[in-house]
Scaffold this motif. Structure first.
Motif, PDB file in Angstrom:
ATOM      1  N   ALA A  35       0.920  -1.133   0.034  1.00 48.77           N
ATOM      2  CA  ALA A  35       0.042   0.016   0.100  1.00 48.77           C
ATOM      3  C   ALA A  35       0.937   1.345   0.066  1.00 48.77           C
ATOM      4  CB  ALA A  35      -0.928   0.081   1.330  1.00 48.77           C
ATOM      5  N   LEU A  36       1.844   1.216   0.645  1.00 47.29           N
ATOM      6  CA  LEU A  36       2.885   2.239   0.731  1.00 47.29           C
ATOM      7  C   LEU A  36       3.287   2.550  -0.668  1.00 47.29           C
ATOM      8  CD1 LEU A  36       4.409   1.874   4.227  1.00 47.29           C
ATOM      9  CD2 LEU A  36       3.204   3.887   3.537  1.00 47.29           C
ATOM     10  N   SER A  37       3.772   1.571  -1.200  1.00 45.68           N
ATOM     11  CA  SER A  37       4.502   1.441  -2.597  1.00 45.68           C
ATOM     12  C   SER A  37       3.395   2.312  -3.581  1.00 45.68           C
ATOM     13  CB  SER A  37       4.840   0.080  -3.048  1.00 45.68           C
ATOM     14  OG  SER A  37       5.799  -0.308  -2.197  1.00 45.68           O
ATOM     15  N   ALA A  38       2.168   1.779  -3.358  1.00 46.65           N
ATOM     16  CA  ALA A  38       1.267   2.284  -4.276  1.00 46.65           C
ATOM     17  C   ALA A  38       0.748   3.699  -4.190  1.00 46.65           C
ATOM     18  CB  ALA A  38       0.003   1.227  -4.431  1.00 46.65           C
ATOM     19  N   LEU A  39       0.730   3.893  -2.674  1.00 42.75           N
ATOM     20  CA  LEU A  39       0.523   5.410  -2.531  1.00 42.75           C
ATOM     21  C   LEU A  39       1.648   6.183  -3.091  1.00 42.75           C
ATOM     22  CD1 LEU A  39      -0.569   5.197   1.158  1.00 42.75           C
ATOM     23  CD2 LEU A  39      -1.683   6.156  -0.721  1.00 42.75           C
ATOM     24  N   ARG A  40       3.172   5.771  -3.059  1.00 43.87           N
ATOM     25  CA  ARG A  40       4.046   6.627  -3.454  1.00 43.87           C
ATOM     26  C   ARG A  40       4.002   6.565  -5.153  1.00 43.87           C
ATOM     27  NH1 ARG A  40       6.527   9.785  -5.436  1.00 43.87           N
ATOM     28  NH2 ARG A  40       8.388  10.479  -5.293  1.00 43.87           N
ATOM     29  N   GLU A  41       3.549   5.640  -5.629  1.00 41.46           N
ATOM     30  CA  GLU A  41       3.395   5.611  -7.182  1.00 41.46           C
ATOM     31  C   GLU A  41       2.352   6.839  -7.535  1.00 41.46           C
ATOM     32  OE1 GLU A  41       3.241   5.037 -11.254  1.00 41.46           O
ATOM     33  OE2 GLU A  41       4.851   4.691  -9.493  1.00 41.46           O
ATOM     34  N   GLN A  42       1.273   7.044  -6.689  1.00 42.15           N
ATOM     35  CA  GLN A  42       0.391   8.328  -7.160  1.00 42.15           C
ATOM     36  C   GLN A  42       0.995   9.378  -6.779  1.00 42.15           C
ATOM     37  OE1 GLN A  42      -2.382   8.114  -8.441  1.00 42.15           O
ATOM     38  NE2 GLN A  42      -3.253  10.200  -7.901  1.00 42.15           N
ATOM     39  N   SER A  43       1.667   9.542  -5.730  1.00 44.42           N
ATOM     40  CA  SER A  43       2.418  11.015  -5.510  1.00 44.42           C
ATOM     41  C   SER A  43       3.104  10.887  -4.156  1.00 44.42           C
ATOM     42  CB  SER A  43       1.527  12.094  -5.557  1.00 44.42           C
ATOM     43  OG  SER A  43       0.517  12.215  -4.334  1.00 44.42           O
ATOM     44  N   PHE A  44       4.112  11.635  -3.949  1.00 45.77           N
ATOM     45  CA  PHE A  44       4.568  11.766  -2.643  1.00 45.77           C
ATOM     46  C   PHE A  44       3.670  12.524  -1.496  1.00 45.77           C
ATOM     47  CE2 PHE A  44       7.247  14.602   0.359  1.00 45.77           C
ATOM     48  CZ  PHE A  44       7.885  13.499   1.040  1.00 45.77           C
ATOM     49  N   ALA A  45       2.772  13.101  -1.725  1.00 47.54           N
ATOM     50  CA  ALA A  45       2.035  13.587  -0.892  1.00 47.54           C
ATOM     51  C   ALA A  45       1.035  12.653  -0.279  1.00 47.54           C
ATOM     52  CB  ALA A  45       1.017  14.704  -1.653  1.00 47.54           C
ATOM     53  N   TRP A  46       0.373  11.599  -1.172  1.00 48.98           N
ATOM     54  CA  TRP A  46      -0.388  10.637  -0.686  1.00 48.98           C
ATOM     55  C   TRP A  46       0.380   9.691   0.317  1.00 48.98           C
ATOM     56  CZ3 TRP A  46      -5.246  10.433   0.416  1.00 48.98           C
ATOM     57  CH2 TRP A  46      -5.945  10.994  -0.417  1.00 48.98           C
ATOM     58  N   VAL A  47       1.491   9.271   0.175  1.00 45.30           N
ATOM     59  CA  VAL A  47       2.575   8.586   1.047  1.00 45.30           C
ATOM     60  C   VAL A  47       2.702   9.228   2.267  1.00 45.30           C
ATOM     61  CG1 VAL A  47       4.774   8.935   0.043  1.00 45.30           C
ATOM     62  CG2 VAL A  47       4.276   6.606   1.200  1.00 45.30           C
ATOM     63  N   LEU A  48       2.909  10.478   2.040  1.00 51.61           N
ATOM     64  CA  LEU A  48       3.274  11.477   3.305  1.00 51.61           C
ATOM     65  C   LEU A  48       2.001  11.359   4.126  1.00 51.61           C
ATOM     66  CD1 LEU A  48       5.543  13.159   4.468  1.00 51.61           C
ATOM     67  CD2 LEU A  48       4.629  15.081   3.220  1.00 51.61           C
ATOM     68  N   MET A  49       0.789  11.445   3.524  1.00 56.76           N
ATOM     69  CA  MET A  49      -0.528  11.335   4.347  1.00 56.76           C
ATOM     70  C   MET A  49      -0.619  10.284   5.358  1.00 56.76           C
ATOM     71  SD  MET A  49      -3.546  12.588   5.063  1.00 56.76           S
ATOM     72  CE  MET A  49      -4.165  13.749   3.801  1.00 56.76           C
ATOM     73  N   ALA A  50      -0.100   9.072   4.702  1.00 48.08           N
ATOM     74  CA  ALA A  50      -0.147   7.855   5.493  1.00 48.08           C
ATOM     75  C   ALA A  50       0.783   8.066   6.842  1.00 48.08           C
ATOM     76  CB  ALA A  50       0.166   6.584   4.840  1.00 48.08           C
ATOM     77  N   MET A  51       1.797   8.566   6.335  1.00 49.65           N
ATOM     78  CA  MET A  51       2.918   8.809   7.550  1.00 49.65           C
ATOM     79  C   MET A  51       2.654   9.753   8.560  1.00 49.65           C
ATOM     80  SD  MET A  51       6.543   8.618   5.151  1.00 49.65           S
ATOM     81  CE  MET A  51       7.136   6.890   4.654  1.00 49.65           C
TER      82      MET A  51
END
Length: 272
Positions: free
Chosen positions: A129-145
């Protein structure tokens, strides 16, 4: 004095050293973030199986490396995270049973296979899921973090300052309802800050929903890992991070929050 006695100094110091490196590698994306997540996957798998089996052994190491393929396959979205999870779980199930039937110990095969599948899905899905979020954008993986870190930080200080009513003392005696409320506030504040800074198209109701979901799933992730450690008779999943324990101790909440953020992004943000 209590700042040093409660191990907060070590926690803050190690976080200040590691956090900039983690954020830089995730920001770089592609092979950089995939390598980081793969390394974290291997370490988490080995910690989990080490607690459950005593020693991960050759099968545990092979399973950890197999699950660590998730960031590489899901970062460029070569394979959909859920499809990858089904294929990986099926493959490990077949290989794991074959290993135990041929090499043993057969008396522990069922329990070991249960832990192998649980660890693979628990850790693998979160990292995918983290990888897929990063594929969408840095902002989305940052949201999870940010949701995870804000929840954990607010819960810690709210619990320290106001905590009186424990939630599940038999599992985690220091977690209180006051800390839970603080964590819920923290994750909601984190969601709104990410909207203002990096995700301006995010709706207000989405911020409230993400904050509420993270506020519930964060403690659930913590409690689940705490219950695992207690069942194995362990205080920490490992000793790699000073003041924090193991890698799994630090990402237990993120592993359950990240799939929820990915699901929200897939259903609402990407469809908008």
């Amino acid at each position: 004095m209590s700042f040093f006695q409660n191990n907060l100094f070590l926690r803050v110091s190690s976080a200040l050293v590691l956090l900039p490196m983690v954020l830089f590698l995730v920001w770089k994306g592609n092979a950089w973030s995939a390598a980081l997540l793969s390394l974290a996957t291997v370490l988490c798998m080995l910690e989990y199986l080490g607690m459950a089996w005593g020693k991960p052994g050759m099968l545990g190491v092979a399973a950890a490396l197999a699950v660590a393929l998730a960031p590489w396959l899901c970062t460029p979205f070569i394979v959909h995270p859920l499809l990858w999870m089904l294929c990986m779980a099926g493959g490990l199930y077949a290989v794991g049973w074959a290993w135990h039937l041929l090499c043993g110990p057969r008396s522990e095969a069922a329990a070991r296979m249960g832990h192998l599948m649980a660890a693979s899905v628990y850790i693998g899905l979160g990292m995918a899921a983290l990888s897929a979020l990063r594929e969408q954008s840095f902002a989305w993986v940052l949201m999870a973090m940010v949701l995870t870190w804000a929840n954990d930080t607010f819960a810690y200080f709210a619990g320290r300052l106001f905590g009186k009513h424990t939630m599940l003392p038999s599992v985690s005696p220091k977690k209180t309802w006051e800390g839970f409320a603080g964590g819920l506030l923290g994750s909601t504040v984190g969601a709104f800050l990410l909207k203002l800074w990096a995700l301006p198209n995010l709706q207000l109701w989405e911020c409230l929903l993400l904050g509420a979901v993270a506020g519930i799933l964060g403690p659930l992730g913590d409690f689940s890992e705490s219950a695992l450690k207690r069942s194995f008779g362990k205080k920490d999943s490992g000793k790699l991070l000073p003041g924090h324990g193991g890698i799994l101790d630090r990402v237990d909440a993120l592993l359950v929050i990240a799939p929820a953020v990915w699901l929200h992004m897939s259903l609402f943000a990407m469809a908008a």
